[in-house]
Design an enzyme around this catalytic site. Structure first.
Site, PDB file in Angstrom:
ATOM      1  N   ARG A   1      54.796  56.720  32.746  1.00 56.25           N
ATOM      2  CA  ARG A   1      53.423  56.206  32.852  1.00 56.25           C
ATOM      3  C   ARG A   1      52.872  55.945  31.462  1.00 56.25           C
ATOM      4  O   ARG A   1      52.226  54.944  31.182  1.00 56.25           O
ATOM      5  CB  ARG A   1      52.515  57.180  33.622  1.00 56.25           C
ATOM      6  CG  ARG A   1      51.045  56.774  33.542  1.00 56.25           C
ATOM      7  CD  ARG A   1      50.118  57.441  34.554  1.00 56.25           C
ATOM      8  NE  ARG A   1      50.430  58.821  34.859  1.00 56.25           N
ATOM      9  CZ  ARG A   1      50.264  59.847  34.010  1.00 56.25           C
ATOM     10  NH1 ARG A   1      49.777  59.654  32.802  1.00 56.25           N
ATOM     11  NH2 ARG A   1      50.583  61.072  34.381  1.00 56.25           N
TER      12      ARG A   1
ATOM     13  N   TYR B   1      38.580  33.386  40.269  1.00 57.78           N
ATOM     14  CA  TYR B   1      39.559  33.859  41.249  1.00 57.78           C
ATOM     15  C   TYR B   1      38.847  34.778  42.261  1.00 57.78           C
ATOM     16  O   TYR B   1      38.085  35.679  41.858  1.00 57.78           O
ATOM     17  CB  TYR B   1      40.679  34.614  40.524  1.00 57.78           C
ATOM     18  CG  TYR B   1      41.694  35.191  41.454  1.00 57.78           C
ATOM     19  CD1 TYR B   1      42.541  34.366  42.177  1.00 57.78           C
ATOM     20  CD2 TYR B   1      41.795  36.559  41.632  1.00 57.78           C
ATOM     21  CE1 TYR B   1      43.462  34.896  43.061  1.00 57.78           C
ATOM     22  CE2 TYR B   1      42.731  37.103  42.508  1.00 57.78           C
ATOM     23  CZ  TYR B   1      43.555  36.254  43.222  1.00 57.78           C
ATOM     24  OH  TYR B   1      44.461  36.786  44.093  1.00 57.78           O
TER      25      TYR B   1
ATOM     26  N   ASP C   1      40.464  35.053  31.281  1.00 57.81           N
ATOM     27  CA  ASP C   1      41.604  35.115  32.200  1.00 57.81           C
ATOM     28  C   ASP C   1      42.417  33.842  31.968  1.00 57.81           C
ATOM     29  O   ASP C   1      41.976  32.737  32.301  1.00 57.81           O
ATOM     30  CB  ASP C   1      41.078  35.204  33.644  1.00 57.81           C
ATOM     31  CG  ASP C   1      42.202  35.343  34.665  1.00 57.81           C
ATOM     32  OD1 ASP C   1      43.327  34.870  34.389  1.00 57.81           O
ATOM     33  OD2 ASP C   1      41.946  35.909  35.740  1.00 57.81           O
TER      34      ASP C   1
ATOM     35  N   LYS D   1      51.858  34.863  38.196  1.00 54.62           N
ATOM     36  CA  LYS D   1      51.850  33.401  38.215  1.00 54.62           C
ATOM     37  C   LYS D   1      52.902  32.840  37.241  1.00 54.62           C
ATOM     38  O   LYS D   1      54.074  32.994  37.477  1.00 54.62           O
ATOM     39  CB  LYS D   1      50.433  32.908  37.914  1.00 54.62           C
ATOM     40  CG  LYS D   1      49.332  33.666  38.671  1.00 54.62           C
ATOM     41  CD  LYS D   1      49.348  33.413  40.181  1.00 54.62           C
ATOM     42  CE  LYS D   1      48.577  34.430  40.985  1.00 54.62           C
ATOM     43  NZ  LYS D   1      47.177  34.584  40.636  1.00 54.62           N
TER      44      LYS D   1
HETATM   45  C1  PLP Z   1      46.197  35.681  40.951  1.00 56.40           C
HETATM   46  C2  PLP Z   1      45.102  35.767  39.970  1.00 56.40           C
HETATM   47  C3  PLP Z   1      44.536  36.993  39.619  1.00 56.40           C
HETATM   48  C4  PLP Z   1      44.945  38.294  40.279  1.00 56.40           C
HETATM   49  O1  PLP Z   1      46.242  38.627  39.961  1.00 56.40           O
HETATM   50  P1  PLP Z   1      47.166  39.544  40.932  1.00 56.40           P
HETATM   51  O2  PLP Z   1      48.423  39.626  40.179  1.00 56.40           O
HETATM   52  O3  PLP Z   1      47.258  38.793  42.223  1.00 56.40           O
HETATM   53  O4  PLP Z   1      46.451  40.834  41.090  1.00 56.40           O
HETATM   54  C5  PLP Z   1      43.567  37.007  38.650  1.00 56.40           C
HETATM   55  N1  PLP Z   1      43.140  35.868  38.060  1.00 56.40           N
HETATM   56  C6  PLP Z   1      43.649  34.669  38.382  1.00 56.40           C
HETATM   57  C7  PLP Z   1      43.157  33.445  37.689  1.00 56.40           C
HETATM   58  C8  PLP Z   1      44.643  34.574  39.348  1.00 56.40           C
HETATM   59  O5  PLP Z   1      45.119  33.379  39.682  1.00 56.40           O
END
Ligand code: PLP
Length: 393
Positions: A46, A98, A170, A195
């Site tokens: 961890r 998101y 983000d 992604k």
């Molecule tokens: C998918 C996504 C998230 C969340 O990510 P997870 O891995 O699904 O928890 C946050 N921000 C954006 C822009 C996303 O496309």
């Protein structure tokens, strides 16, 4: 090193006696210590794991950060950033966000006394007015998702710093291959590693990266203290996926441009959202801060019914949420990826019901365009038939 080179040139296993060329998976929870009083580099996974460290160091290098931290998902990463706040603090967030981030901010963080306001971050003046005395964190995406609006990251960094707040960007939609928010003045960059970093839809992962060392220490405390860490095997998969991120994204982006140009000319499409098709000011801001348009394209048809039928008729665009994979996908955000927006927030975070979001993959672009053409044709035939039926009834 240019970004494409950096993706494959890094030390895959520092101090490894066998000099493996791929990072070994240290699938272990604990590490034996030589001494009872002095701990070695690793003691418990961890707190730190060698496979995760290679990934975190590589991500820090790609984002020009001093340190990066990997989490079990993108939302766990954003949640860790929110842990830097105290009760009474406020988040000012972009209003095209998101859906899961919106749910985290409005429903989960509300329980610990953190408030959130939303405003259109692509409208600088309006956004500035929305900042309050208690604003300690500004959280935005650029381009936004799913409307692909462009947010001026440098200008927002100035706004944040004047208000004694941190700017968190983000960067999931662009990836570090196309955009580096820390270089533009942001304090924190987060990714859903699920992604483009992964690229194959087989891992959920999250990343937080920062330049400031004391911020890094705070984030490490949260990562280790709460423990939503990325496991060794998932860390390995992400490292493997990221090596091909450059060629994946180059190809996806070239395909996306062809698809976007096709959509702009289609008679059943009323609007296409893609950075190159934004107004001049937005295009200039985007060109200054990013190295390409990416591979997410969204469009409107003017009809919720037609949108649903198109989304259900494609063959090569899988009907799934998420984006950034080698496979193309299609999604109706108001019903799918953004359905997690709390119902009382729908007036603030507005996603048109007829919007379709495409994530363009690495397939042959001719197949993708032929697939969309077929889907539009069959969806409009069905619509005409349904109308005729409604009239005869
Ligand atoms: C998918 C996504 C998230 C969340 O990510 P997870 O891995 O699904 O928890 C946050 N921000 C954006 C822009 C996303 O496309």
């Amino acid at each position: 090193m240019k970004p494409a080179t950096r993706l494959v040139h890094f030390d895959p296993c520092p101090r490894d006696p066998y000099r493996a060329v791929a990072t070994p998976i240290y699938q272990t929870a604990t590490f034996e210590q030589e001494s009872a009083t002095e701990l070695g580099r690793y003691d418990y996974s961890r707190s730190g794991n060698p496979t995760r460290t290679v990934l975190e160091d590589q991500l820090a290098a790609l984002e020009n950060a001093t340190r990066a931290f990997c989490f079990a998902s993108g939302l766990a990463a954003i949640g860790a950033v929110a842990r830097l706040l105290r009760p009474g603090d406020e988040i000012l967030a972009g209003d095209d966000l998101y859906g899961g981030t919106c749910r985290l901010f409005s429903r989960v963080l509300a329980r610990s006394g953190i408030k959130v306001r939303y405003a259109d971050a692509s409208d600088l003046q309006g956004f500035r007015k929305a900042a309050g005395q208690q604003t300690r964190l500004i959280h935005v995406e650029s381009p936004t998702n799913p409307m692909l609006r462009i947010v001026d990251i440098g200008a927002l960094a100035e706004l944040a710093h004047r208000s004694n707040a941190l700017l968190c960007v983000d960067n999931s939609l662009m990836s570090p291959y196309l955009q580096n928010p820390l270089d533009l003045g942001a304090d924190i960059v987060v990714h859903s590693g699920t992604k483009f970093l992964c690229g194959h839809s087989d891992v959920t992962a999250g990343v937080v990266a920062v330049k400031d060392r004391s911020l890094a220490e705070d984030l490490y405390l949260v990562q280790n203290g709460e423990g939503a860490v990325l496991g060794p095997f998932d860390s390995y998969l992400l490292l493997r996926g990221m090596k091909t991120m450059g060629i994946r994204i180059d190809r996806q982006q070239a395909n996306a441009r062809r698809v976007a140009e096709y959509l702009v000319r289609h008679r059943l499409v009323t609007r296409v959202h893609y950075p190159s098709f934004a107004d001049r000011r937005a295009r200039e801001v985007h060109a200054r801060q990013a190295r390409g348009d990416g591979s997410v394209v969204s469009f409107e048809t003017g009809s919720t019914e037609l949108t649903r039928r198109v989304a259900e008729s494609t063959r090569f665009f899988d009907l799934t949420v998420s984006f950034g994979s080698v496979n193309s996908s299609i999604n109706v955000p108001s019903r799918m990826s953004h359905a997690s927006i709390p119902s009382d927030m729908r007036s603030v975070v507005v996603v048109p019901p007829d919007l379709v979001r495409l994530s363009v993959g690495i397939e042959d672009p001719d197949d993708l365009i032929a697939d969309l053409a077929r889907a539009f044709a069959s969806a409009s035939r069905e619509s005409v038939a349904a109308d005729a039926l409604a009239k005869t009834n």
